[in-house]
Enzyme design. Structure first.
Site, PDB file in Angstrom:
ATOM      1  N   GLU A   1      -1.667  -9.038   4.106  1.00 36.31           N
ATOM      2  CA  GLU A   1      -1.570  -9.322   5.665  1.00 36.31           C
ATOM      3  C   GLU A   1      -2.771  -9.222   6.401  1.00 36.31           C
ATOM      4  O   GLU A   1      -3.109 -10.006   7.437  1.00 36.31           O
ATOM      5  CB  GLU A   1      -0.613  -8.650   6.463  1.00 36.31           C
ATOM      6  CG  GLU A   1      -1.013  -7.212   6.710  1.00 36.31           C
ATOM      7  CD  GLU A   1      -1.216  -6.174   5.590  1.00 36.31           C
ATOM      8  OE1 GLU A   1      -0.872  -6.516   4.566  1.00 36.31           O
ATOM      9  OE2 GLU A   1      -1.892  -5.217   5.918  1.00 36.31           O
TER      10      GLU A   1
ATOM     11  N   HIS B   1      -3.689  -5.471   0.398  1.00 35.71           N
ATOM     12  CA  HIS B   1      -3.019  -5.829   1.845  1.00 35.71           C
ATOM     13  C   HIS B   1      -3.161  -7.143   2.001  1.00 35.71           C
ATOM     14  O   HIS B   1      -4.207  -7.833   2.518  1.00 35.71           O
ATOM     15  CB  HIS B   1      -3.769  -5.073   2.768  1.00 35.71           C
ATOM     16  CG  HIS B   1      -3.609  -3.745   3.145  1.00 35.71           C
ATOM     17  ND1 HIS B   1      -2.544  -3.176   3.996  1.00 35.71           N
ATOM     18  CD2 HIS B   1      -4.205  -2.918   2.376  1.00 35.71           C
ATOM     19  CE1 HIS B   1      -2.564  -2.020   3.831  1.00 35.71           C
ATOM     20  NE2 HIS B   1      -3.254  -1.602   3.233  1.00 35.71           N
TER      21      HIS B   1
ATOM     22  N   CYS C   1       0.886  -1.268   0.069  1.00 38.82           N
ATOM     23  CA  CYS C   1      -0.001   0.036   0.048  1.00 38.82           C
ATOM     24  C   CYS C   1       0.827   1.185  -0.223  1.00 38.82           C
ATOM     25  O   CYS C   1       1.483   1.578  -1.130  1.00 38.82           O
ATOM     26  CB  CYS C   1      -0.800  -0.125   1.391  1.00 38.82           C
ATOM     27  SG  CYS C   1      -2.347   0.981   0.787  1.00 38.82           S
TER      28      CYS C   1
END
Ligand SMILES: *[C@@H]1O[C@H](CO)[C@@H](O)[C@H](O)[C@H]1NC(C)=O
Ligand SMILES: *[C@@H]1O[C@H](CO)[C@@H](O)[C@H](O)[C@H]1NC(C)=O
Ligand SMILES: *[C@@H]1O[C@H](CO)[C@@H](O)[C@H](O)[C@H]1NC(C)=O
Length: 312
Positions: free
Chosen positions: A241, A239, A129
């Site tokens: 994660e 993202h 990001c």
């Protein structure tokens, strides 16, 4: 007898350490990855910088240990740390790409990584990001982002033809690639993006990175996944994660395929870090640097992160 056993043991380890060479890389099964901190929006005593714990869990889930990389340190300190760790991760966030401590540290590590990799000293870099956006600025020397309507949405990836042979995706299971291409498994939380047009219109970016996927906000197509052609430098605008570790927004996907996405992405990057042989000068220095010296705080009730590491 004792002596024989010891000799046998040391011979055994020598054989092991010779055996684990793949694709010309000696493999380090003790990878330590730096995760870059950034300024908090409204600082408080003891809470001037932070790392979202999801990035730490993400890397740990694939067999890495994490060292927090503090902001506002000297170039000498960063250079010393660079020689001790096996890769660096620039997380998402909301700080300046020009003047923040995050931006300055990212610039130093990026240059160190370019130099080291050029000399055959393998050192992978990842941007997620804001980290992705920071890498486009570092590589091109230009701010090339445009506003998009992507501040809280999960999307399927639009893979490019080149993604099939990419280092990042080539070992992903076929069914997971199919899911990624058809289901909204990648979470986007950004107001800025780099359009495919701006990306390919910039010679430096075009020549440095292979575009692996794009996305669109309904109107504007933007680049969502890249890997550098000649360097172990990788970035996603989305993202990886969050799927497994963040629950604060309903648009974060948690299906089986979404969780597998988190782990395959983590595994890819940690495997890259296993190719780096950097090492702390001593076990004591390694222990003092690890994130285990800090405790995350529960922040799920007031922020986008379930748990956050705060630093002074
Ligand atoms: C970093 O340095 C800047 C000034 O260069 C300062 O404004 C900021 O508070 C510092 N942040 C931390 C976390 O040390
Ligand atoms: C932005 O995207 C969301 C879906 O993610 C949509 O509901 C909304 O209408 C869009 N807004 C604009 C201004 O296009
Ligand atoms: C990608 O491959 C498909 C099928 O082989 C082809 O039709 C298309 O033109 C290719 N796209 C690009 C951008 O090369």
């Amino acid at each position: 007898m004792k002596l024989i056993c010891l000799t046998f043991v040391s011979l055994f380890f020598q054989i092991i350490s010779f055996a684990v060479v793949t694709e010309g890389h000696q493999i380090n099964d003790f990878p330590i990855i730096g995760v870059l901190a950034q300024e908090v929006y409204s600082p408080k005593p003891g809470e001037n910088a932070y790392i979202a714990a999801s990035y730490v869990k993400y890397l740990e889930s694939a067999g890495a240990r994490v060292v927090p990389v503090m902001i506002n340190r000297t170039e000498e300190e960063y250079t010393k740390l660079f020689k001790s760790i096996n890769g660096i991760h620039f997380p998402g966030g909301g700080v300046s790409m020009f003047s923040s401590g995050y931006a300055k540290a990212a610039g130093i590590f990026y240059n160190l990584a370019l130099e080291a990799n050029s000399k055959g000293d393998y050192f992978p870099v990842w941007g997620t990001c804001l980290g992705f956006e920071q890498l486009t600025l570092l590589t091109s020397g230009k701010f090339l982002l445009s506003k998009t309507n992507t501040s809280g949405v999960a999307l399927p990836l639009k893979f490019t033809n080149e993604s099939k042979d990419s280092r990042m995706f080539k070992d992903f299971p076929e069914d997971l690639i199919t899911s990624l291409a058809n289901e909204p498994l990648t979470e986007n939380s950004h107001q800025w993006s780099i359009t495919t047009e701006s990306f390919t219109g910039n010679e430096k970016l075009k020549n440095f990175y292979r575009i692996l996927s794009t996305n669109a906000d309904g109107q504007t197509e933007f680049v969502s996944t890249v890997e550098a052609y000649d360097f172990p430098i990788y970035a996603t605008q989305w993202h990886p994660e969050k799927n497994a570790f963040e629950w604060t927004h309903t648009y974060i996907p948690h299906s089986t395929a979404a969780i597998r996405t988190t782990f395959y992405m983590a595994q890819f990057f940690v495997n890259e870090a296993r190719k780096s042989l950097h090492k702390f000068p001593s076990q004591k220095e390694e222990q003092n640097a690890l994130i285990y010296n800090f405790q995350p705080t529960y922040t799920g009730s007031k922020s986008s992160f379930e748990q956050t590491y705060y630093f002074d």
